[in-house]
Design an enzyme around this catalytic site. Structure first.
Site, PDB file in Angstrom:
ATOM      1  CG  HIS A   1      29.296 -16.177  -6.893  1.00 43.47           C
ATOM      2  ND1 HIS A   1      28.464 -16.216  -6.083  1.00 43.47           N
ATOM      3  CD2 HIS A   1      30.867 -17.016  -6.575  1.00 43.47           C
ATOM      4  CE1 HIS A   1      29.233 -17.311  -5.570  1.00 43.47           C
ATOM      5  NE2 HIS A   1      30.260 -17.955  -6.185  1.00 43.47           N
ATOM      6  CG  ASP A   2      29.175 -20.457  -8.268  1.00 47.60           C
ATOM      7  OD1 ASP A   2      29.391 -21.074  -6.810  1.00 47.60           O
ATOM      8  OD2 ASP A   2      30.289 -19.674  -8.736  1.00 47.60           O
TER       9      ASP A   2
ATOM     10  CG  ASP B   1      33.226 -21.471  -1.144  1.00 50.90           C
ATOM     11  OD1 ASP B   1      32.515 -21.189  -1.579  1.00 50.90           O
ATOM     12  OD2 ASP B   1      34.163 -22.475  -1.211  1.00 50.90           O
TER      13      ASP B   1
ATOM     14  CD  GLU C   1      28.872 -22.779  -2.620  1.00 52.75           C
ATOM     15  OE1 GLU C   1      29.566 -23.038  -2.034  1.00 52.75           O
ATOM     16  OE2 GLU C   1      28.227 -22.719  -3.760  1.00 52.75           O
TER      17      GLU C   1
ATOM     18  CG  ASP D   1      32.044 -15.721  -0.342  1.00 49.63           C
ATOM     19  OD1 ASP D   1      31.302 -16.056  -1.191  1.00 49.63           O
ATOM     20  OD2 ASP D   1      31.602 -16.914   0.295  1.00 49.63           O
TER      21      ASP D   1
HETATM   22  O1  TEU Z   1      30.808 -23.268  -5.507  1.00 47.81           O
HETATM   23  C1  TEU Z   1      30.878 -24.137  -5.126  1.00 47.81           C
HETATM   24  C2  TEU Z   1      29.577 -25.210  -5.955  1.00 47.81           C
HETATM   25  O2  TEU Z   1      29.621 -26.044  -5.861  1.00 47.81           O
HETATM   26  C3  TEU Z   1      30.338 -24.874  -7.549  1.00 47.81           C
HETATM   27  O3  TEU Z   1      31.525 -25.596  -7.243  1.00 47.81           O
HETATM   28  C4  TEU Z   1      29.583 -25.194  -8.095  1.00 47.81           C
HETATM   29  O4  TEU Z   1      28.879 -26.498  -7.623  1.00 47.81           O
HETATM   30  C5  TEU Z   1      29.646 -25.109  -9.263  1.00 47.81           C
HETATM   31  O5  TEU Z   1      30.229 -24.050  -9.590  1.00 47.81           O
HETATM   32  C6  TEU Z   1      28.320 -24.981 -10.402  1.00 47.81           C
HETATM   33  O6  TEU Z   1      28.758 -25.159 -11.462  1.00 47.81           O
HETATM   34  C7  TEU Z   1      31.205 -22.369  -4.381  1.00 47.81           C
HETATM   35  C8  TEU Z   1      31.730 -20.960  -4.884  1.00 47.81           C
HETATM   36  O7  TEU Z   1      30.502 -20.918  -4.558  1.00 47.81           O
HETATM   37  C9  TEU Z   1      32.446 -21.056  -6.541  1.00 47.81           C
HETATM   38  O8  TEU Z   1      32.486 -19.528  -6.825  1.00 47.81           O
HETATM   39  C10 TEU Z   1      33.811 -21.577  -6.201  1.00 47.81           C
HETATM   40  O9  TEU Z   1      34.245 -21.971  -7.286  1.00 47.81           O
HETATM   41  C11 TEU Z   1      34.004 -22.945  -5.720  1.00 47.81           C
HETATM   42  O10 TEU Z   1      33.101 -23.439  -4.446  1.00 47.81           O
HETATM   43  C12 TEU Z   1      34.851 -22.883  -4.988  1.00 47.81           C
HETATM   44  O11 TEU Z   1      35.184 -22.422  -3.774  1.00 47.81           O
END
Ligand code: TEU
Ligand code: CA
Length: 559
Positions: free
Chosen positions: A333-334, A202, A257, A98
Site C-alpha cells: 500500500h506504500d 509497522d 517492516e 497490522d
Molecule cells: O510505512 C513506513 C515507511 O517506511 C513509509 O514511511 C515509507 O517509507 C513511505 O511510505 C514510502 O513512501 C509504514 C506504513 O506502511 C505506512 O503506510 C505508514 O504511513 C507509516 O508506516 C506510518 O505508520
C-alpha cells in the site's frame, strides 16, 4: 532445522478500505472481505494480512490508532471481525493483523492525558511519549518527519515538544518506558487470544531511537532520515522481550517492516536460531532509483536500472540463505504498482510483463506477499493533477517541495508523484466491468482506476491465460516444491542490463529462472538446452530455447 508453516505460505495483503464494500457506503469493509474469501481460496493464498482496521481518525489511513481494541466502525463490528476470522480459518487460511506500535494517534487517550502535564500529576501516561524541552526556543533537533515538516510539535499546555517521525497526529511511543512495553504486550495478547495468526509490525525497527537524539547530517534528505533513526541500540532487547513475553507463547508468524535495514540487521532480528521475528520487509529493492537530489528523497521518475534491482534482491537472497528468511514483495500500500514501475503497463505487453515479474520474485527463497490487484496486473493510475491525490504523503510533499522550499517546479513534481505515490496502490480493487468495478454501488471513497473495464477479476478468472492463473501456478509450484522453497540462490551475470537470471539448487535438483525485462528479443544461453532440462513454467505457450522474446520469463528444472 525443522521447517516452519510460514516457509510454505504465500501471503495476500488486503487494504480493507479499497477491497470490497458490502453495505454501499463507498468504503471497503469486513463483510466485504468475507464475500471474497472464495476468490482468495481459488488463487491459492494461505494467509491474509489486513492493513489496520482499528479505531482511528484516519489521518494516515488507519496508521494512526486511537483504540487498539476496537474495530474502526466503518469497517464493521467486533462481532463481524470474529465472524470473518472464523470464516478465514474455515477456508483453511490464516490472518495477520497490522501492529502499529511505534506511534499511536494523537487522539489516543494515552496521548490526550500525556500532553496535559509534564510531571504526571494527572496520570501516569505523562512519559508514554517522547517529550523534550525546547532548545534555544526551538525544536530539540533537526529531524524531518516522513510526511513533511519538523518531526517535533510544541504543546503549550505542557511547554514541551513531542516527537512524531510521521505526521503530528502520530506521536511516537516511548519504548524506554517499561509500562509502554507492557501495554503493547497486552494489546498483542488481546488479538492473539482471539485466534489471530500473527502480525505485520509497522516500522518496528524505529521503536528504539538513537541515544541522545542527535541531529541528522546536512543536507537532510526529504522526509524522515530513516537511516539515522533505524535499528536503535535497544531494538534487540525490545524484540527479545516481545518474544519472551508474548510471541513464544503462540504458534504464529511475524514480519517486521524495517525501513533502511541491512541484511546483517535482518539476520540479527530473524536468525533461524534467534527468537525475535520470523522475517522482515526490507526496502533496498524499492529504493534503488532514489532522486539524485537528496532534498527530493523518494520522489523521482527514473526508470529502474536492472543491475541495481538485481544487486539489491540478490544481496538479500545470498545473505539470508540458511541464516534468516526473506519476505518477497514488489507491491504494497506504500509502493506504486509493480508492472508500471519495474516493467511496463503498455497494453501490448502488460500481461506478459506482470507474469514475468511474478515468476522472477516467486521463484526466489522466502515468503512471497501478493498485494491486492497484483494478481490481475493492476497498474498505476498516471495521475496528472494534484487534486487527484488523497494521501497526505503526496499532498504534503508537493506543498513543501514546490510551494514552500521551491526545490522543484510543479509540473516536474506532478510527474514524480504520478510515478511514486502510494495513491497508485490504494484505488479500489477491480472486480468486474460493472459501475465502480464492482467495488461499491456508490461513489467510492477514492476513484477507481479508469482501466477497470480491461483489468478486473471477473475477466481474469474467465481467461486461462490471465495473470491470475499465472499467480495460481506460482503459488501451487511453491507449495509442491522443496526446491523452490529451500533451494539456495546463485545469480547469473549480475551486470546483464536486460535479463534477470538465477539458479536455485536443492539436493540433486536445479531450478533455472530466466526473465527478459525488456521489450526486445534477446539471446541468452544458460544451458536451457541441456537434455535433462524440463520447462515447468512460462509466460509464452512455446519455448524458443536461447531466444527470449519481450518480457519472456521461464523456469526449468534440471534433474
Ligand atoms: O510505512 C513506513 C515507511 O517506511 C513509509 O514511511 C515509507 O517509507 C513511505 O511510505 C514510502 O513512501 C509504514 C506504513 O506502511 C505506512 O503506510 C505508514 O504511513 C507509516 O508506516 C506510518 O505508520
Ligand atoms: Ca462499506
Amino acid at each position: 532445522m525443522a521447517h516452519k508453516w510460514w516457509q510454505n505460505a504465500v501471503i495476500y495483503q488486503i487494504y480493507p478500505m479499497s477491497f470490497q464494500d458490502s453495505n454501499n457506503d463507498g468504503i471497503g469493509d469486513l463483510p466485504g472481505i468475507e464475500q471474497r474469501l472464495p476468490y482468495l481460496k481459488k488463487l491459492g493464498v494461505d494467509v491474509l494480512w489486513l492493513n489496520p482496521i482499528y479505531k482511528s481518525p484516519n489521518k494516515d489511513n488507519g496508521y494512526d490508532i486511537s483504540d487498539y481494541e476496537q474495530i474502526q466502525p466503518v469497517y464493521g463490528s467486533m462481532a463481524e471481525f470474529d465472524k470473518l476470522l472464523s470464516q478465514i480459518h474455515k477456508h483453511g487460511m490464516k490472518l495477520l493483523m497490522d501492529l502499529v506500535v511505534n506511534h499511536t494517534s494523537d487522539q489516543h487517550r494515552w496521548f490526550q492525558e500525556s500532553k496535559r502535564s509534564k510531571d504526571g500529576k494527572y496520570s501516569d501516561y505523562s512519559d508514554y511519549y517522547i517529550w523534550r524541552d525546547p532548545v534555544d526556543g526551538h525544536e530539540p533537533n533537526n529531524w524531518h518527519a516522513a510526511f513533511g515538516g519538523s518531526a517535533w510539535t510544541f504543546v503549550p499546555e505542557r511547554g514541551q515538544y513531542y516527537l512524531h517521525l510521521f505526521a503530528p497526529g502520530q506521536p511516537d511511543l516511548n519504548w524506554e518506558n517499561p509500562a509502554v512495553r507492557e501495554s503493547v504486550w497486552n494489546i498483542m495478547r488481546f488479538w492473539l487470544d482471539k485466534g489471530v495468526d500473527g502480525f505485520r509490525m509497522d516500522v518496528i525497527n524505529l521503536i528504539s531511537k538513537p541515544a541522545g537524539l542527535p541531529d541528522a547530517p546536512e543536507p537532510a534528505t526529504y522526509g524522515l532520515t530513516e537511516a539515522l533513526v533505524a535499528d536503535g541500540p535497544k531494538l534487540d532487547d525490545y524484540l527479545r522481550e516481545m518474544n519472551d513475553k508474548v510471541l513464544s507463547h503462540y504458534d504464529i508468524m511475524t514480519v517486521g517492516e524495517m525501513p533502511s535495514s541491512k541484511p546483517e540487521d535482518a539476520i540479527n532480528y530473524t536468525g533461524l536460531d534467534k527468537h525475535e521475528l520470523n522475517m522482515v520487509f526490507q526496502f533496498e529493492h524499492v529504493t534503488v532509483a532514489a532522486n539524485p537530489d537528496p532534498r527530493l528523497g523518494k520522489w523521482n521518475d527514473q526508470p529502474v536500472e536492472l543491475p541495481q534491482l538485481k544487486r539489491a534482491l540478490s544481496r538479500w537472497q545470498k545473505a539470508l540463505d540458511g541464516r534468516g528468511w526473506n519476505s518477497l514483495y514488489w507491491n504494497n500500500h506504500d509502493q506504486p504498482r509493480a508492472v508500471s514501475r519495474f516493467a511496463t503497463d503498455d497494453p501490448k505487453y502488460r500481461v506478459r510483463a506482470a507474469k514475468m515479474l511474478g515468476t522472477t520474485l516467486h521463484m526466489m527463497q522466502g515468503t512471497p506477499f501478493v498485494y491486492e490487484g497484483e494478481e490481475l496486473g493492476m497498474t498505476n493510475v498516471h495521475y496528472t493533477r494534484l487534486d487527484q491525490y488523497e494521501d497526505l504523503e503526496a499532498i504534503n510533499s508537493y506543498h513543501e517541495l514546490v510551494d514552500e522550499q521551491k526545490v522543484v517546479d510543479g509540473q516536474t513534481m506532478l510527474k514524480y508523484l504520478a510515478h511514486m505515490s502510494r495513491d497508485n496502490a490504494r484505488t479500489p480493487m477491480q472486480w468486474d466491468t460493472s459501475k465502480n468495478a464492482g467495488f461499491s454501488k456508490v461513489q467510492p471513497w477514492f476513484a477507481v482506476n479508469p482501466n477497470y473495464p480491461e483489468i478486473n477479476a471477473e475477466k481474469a478468472v474467465d481467461d486461462s491465460q490471465s495473470v491470475f492463473y499465472h499467480y495460481q501456478k506460482l503459488i501451487q509450484l511453491r507449495h509442491d516444491s522443496d526446491l523452490v522453497k529451500f533451494g539456495n540462490y546463485d545469480e547469473i551475470d549480475p551486470e546483464d542490463t536486460d535479463v534477470f537470471a538465477y539458479r536455485r539448487h536443492y539436493q540433486d535438483q536445479t531450478l533455472l529462472v530466466i526473465s527478459n525485462f525488456t521489450d526486445q528479443t534477446v539471446t541468452r544461453d544458460y544451458d536451457q538446452g541441456h537434455p535433462t532440462a524440463k520447462l515447468i513454467l512460462s509466460n509464452y505457450d512455446d519455448d524458443l530455447g536461447t531466444e527470449l522474446r519481450p518480457y519472456e520469463s521461464k523456469v526449468y528444472v534440471f534433474k
